[in-house]
Design an enzyme around this catalytic site. Structure first.
Site, PDB file in Angstrom:
ATOM      1  CD  GLU A 123       7.724  -5.808  -2.261  1.00 45.92           C
ATOM      2  OE1 GLU A 123       6.666  -6.361  -1.947  1.00 45.92           O
ATOM      3  OE2 GLU A 123       7.804  -4.584  -2.452  1.00 45.92           O
ATOM      4  CG  ASN A 158       2.162   4.819  -2.944  1.00 48.01           C
ATOM      5  OD1 ASN A 158       1.829   5.809  -3.597  1.00 48.01           O
ATOM      6  ND2 ASN A 158       3.092   4.864  -2.020  1.00 48.01           N
TER       7      ASN A 158
END
Lengths: 509, 509
Positions: free
Chosen positions: A293, A384
């Site tokens: 990512e 998160n």
């Protein structure tokens, strides 16, 4: 409006050049009730000028305004913090303390979705209309198509679906032309197509994003560089975890006859991930590829070494101040070794599976059977979000969850990161092949009952101090292939014992 | 050995014809400690003659023998029951009471893996060597390649990886030539390729399985047809669930502009699935396609109706006695409308995602946030395994979990199938878009906090009798975006109240 020559150099399309306005004007295009989709992923490439200005605008003119804010992933607190009071709905990932407080208090609705699915859902229309897209760009090309900056995330989808577009041209950073590989996902009832990507370095799209110029309502300049993301150096625990990960990979290399070819690596963020990337550099593996990512500080030395490194694909770069400078110093070199793609593609199950990606991520905690909590403390309060961890764990060739065996809390307690059960599960036992702590690693690759696996995870991964308690749980949990204690009175006793143990954890432990 | 003319007609290869032996001889190739991979999926295409003979052989000559048995999915009890005492390790799915007892007792190690992953793991070598493959075939072709029967499952992988091969030629059934589409998954370090499949009807492989003739140690004849699988008719509850599912699909059709084109349907087994397939037939949708695991009784009427139906892809057919006869009556017609593929392909994330498959499966229970328990009663004791539910739920365009809101247990209690939390999670909230019971349906497609979603699931899906208890849980669970009660004393009280409620459920409820 007077346009600086720096900005003029970045806007080759005259129609869009005429739409340059002060940011104070541009923000008026966003009103209460809007759904706003923005660029930005791990604090890179976010609209750093527009969002704080929008927050100021709302605070002065419409303090009750509330919007839905969709991003790629996390924004920096400088950007999300001021906006948080005006966000009613947020997805699919955040790391903002201001947003987190509101989410826990029930004042902001947050939806936690696999990043690959989020981008596709957005295209499918599941999140309704996108009123405004606000996207940071490096450059506007002659025909009005745009070159993105340090992240891709959902920028292409936002530009494709939005009714209005605001472009934020960042003149403080370099021109990222050549870094991107942009493709949009197919949408039913259109026919979906095989993604013609078989190597990490393959490019299958355009280096720019096409858009409908008539939708652009404003162009603003930004002179703010990406906010730096501090690099977390590896401590001793992280180093030991990394050693076990490399051991496991070396063992697989033998057993599954990889030869010199390590499958592409996905690695999360944090000090353990950094330790792994560092030790991988010193391992016998050559021509390493990252399919991940975020391209981070620890990967920069790879770019300098053509024997060690072949190619990296990510959806964002994210650096510390020092890392950023180093990246800029070898910007051209990086362009031939790194590609940034939309997050639906960086996290695509199709590609992760096809490329035999090895996935590694840090959870909050795991349980003795290998279930993973990546998101919710005590099951109740999100940290998160799960980000891309599920995309990678599920579809990986090998999925490795790595965590210190214990964590010291601020209140002085030391908790076990290997628990009898976790109160929120993001990744199931079916998706995890290897659990690693600084104590060692345990496998879930063989035909073996969950109960045997549990004994292994306790004995190899849990901290020795907590092992007796974990075995005690397993003993009292009764029969079954995956025993789970259901007697609430007995469970209450176990948790009381555990709580006492977390307070009595030896300080030198 | 004397070979019947029926058998001779099915074996065109002379080398393999010479290997025909009585099954009592063939079973001697399997010895203690072997890993045996077999054909068979939902009781179809299993080696119905070999396995019972092997069980008899072990019982007479080697009662302590234990093997690892890997299949596609479930076997009939006539086949697995006698073998169960000799199975030490089993994967990836079973529905055998005999095996289940041993698994719960810790006498058989069972590993529950996503079916698509299981087949690939087997090819990757994660389950070690395959000593013997035993595969039911329709026909042996001139060059020795084989045509499978009513299922594919892991047959192709078993034949590719096994050191020894036993072929069981079934002369009782029809010759299935033309039904199959066989491709093997790529294995690292070979390069993986995009699967060139963009429509349900596309065929991308061979209608037969190639094999190394020198590995074939025995060929046996089987005159036993597939054991029938009783068709479960829809009761009123199932019909109401089906109505809600169709409602939801009709709503999506409007909202996401499908036109007449319903995305391909995956549907599980059981009476709710049967009710849905039945009502779908009466819905306005035309040219329906199934991309599913098992082609069943309820789908047969589709084959007769070219306006209603376009094509079906599955890894097995599985019928009742009546269904089987009906299928045989239109065998040739079916061949042009149905394809059977390896389970790694029928359950491929790449294809499920690309084709925008709509997935529907029945769980044991769901929780108020949308987490799904598909496998373990009370979290401890496995029922069958998760099968392909995770492959489909995760990668589907729309994922629908459907269950009656309550279930009556044998001990007289009536439990809620919507719980505050479930003690085993196979599919997380991130993978479920719609929860359906006979009460109604609740969505998880919007940007919305888990807490709001929970209120919706309780009010729309839970049985009215249990709603106050579920709301009480949510109230006591405290703050957070996804509140989870952690006070063990309070929880103990809740479970006591719940237990009392399950006993007091009104009999006419």
């Amino acid at each position: 409006m007077t346009v600086t020559s720096t900005l003029k150099d970045r806007i080759e399309n005259t129609e869009l050049l005429a739409k340059v306005v002060p940011v104070e004007e541009a923000v008026k295009h966003v009103v209460h009730g809007n759904t706003v989709a923005i660029s930005g992923f791990t604090k890179s490439g976010e609209p750093k000028t527009f969002l704080p200005a929008l927050a100021w605008h709302f605070s002065q003119t419409a303090p009750d305004a509330r919007i839905t804010l969709l991003s790629g992933a996390s924004l920096s607190e400088d950007v999300e913090g001021p906006m948080a009071p005006f966000i009613a709905k947020r997805g699919p990932y955040m790391s903002s303390p201001a947003s987190r407080r509101r989410i826990h208090a029930g004042e902001m609705d947050f939806t936690d979705v696999h990043l690959s699915a989020f981008a596709r859902n957005l295209m499918y229309g599941f999140y309704g209309d996108i009123d405004v897209a606000v996207v940071e760009v490096s450059r506007i090309r002659k025909n009005g198509s745009v070159v993105l900056t340090s992240s891709v995330g959902i920028s292409a989808e936002a530009l494709a679906r939005a009714k209005k577009i605001v472009l934020e041209v960042n003149t403080s950073g370099p021109d990222y032309t050549g870094f991107h590989d942009i493709v949009l996902p197919a949408v039913h009832p259109h026919v979906g197509w095989p993604l013609p990507l078989v190597n990490v370095r393959d490019r299958i799209g355009n280096p720019y994003v096409e858009l409908d110029l008539s939708k652009v309502v404003a162009v603003v300049e930004s002179r703010t560089p990406d906010h730096p993301v501090p690099f977390k150096a590896a401590d001793d625990t992280a180093k030991r975890i990394a050693e076990h990960v490399i051991d496991f990979l070396m063992r697989c290399r033998e057993q599954y006859q990889w030869g010199k070819r390590l499958p592409p690596i996905q690695s999360g963020v944090g000090n353990v991930a950094n330790a792994i990337i560092s030790q991988l550099y010193d391992s016998p593996f050559q021509k390493i590829r990252f399919w991940t990512e975020v391209f981070q500080d620890g990967m920069l030395r790879y770019v300098e070494d053509d024997a060690k490194f072949e190619y990296a694909s990510a959806t964002a770069v994210s650096f510390s101040s020092e890392g950023r400078q180093r990246f800029l110093d070898m910007f051209e070199r990086s362009k031939d070794r790194l590609v940034l793609r939309p997050m639906w593609l960086s996290n695509s199950p199709e590609i992760i599976s096809r490329l035999f990606v090895i996935a590694m991520n840090t959870p909050i905690e795991v349980d003795i059977y290998g279930h993973v909590n990546s998101t919710h403390i005590d099951g109740s309060r999100i940290v998160n979000g799960l980000g891309g961890s599920g995309d990678f764990f599920r579809n990986a060739y090998l999925s490795i969850v790595h965590t210190p065996s214990t964590r010291k809390l601020r209140d002085g307690r030391t908790v076990s990161c290997v628990m009898p059960y976790v109160r929120h599960i993001d990744h199931t036992e079916h998706d995890i092949k290897c659990v690693v702590t600084e104590q060692g690693y345990a496998l879930n690759m063989d035909i073996r009952s969950p109960k045997r696996r549990a004994q292994d995870i306790i004995d190899r991964c849990a901290h020795p101090y907590f092992r007796p308690l974990l075995h005690a749980y397993l003993d009292m949990a009764g029969p079954g292939d995956e025993p789970r204690a259901t007697d609430m009175k007995v469970l209450q006793g176990w948790w009381a014992d555990y709580d006492a143990a977390t307070r009595a954890f030896p300080q030198n432990g």
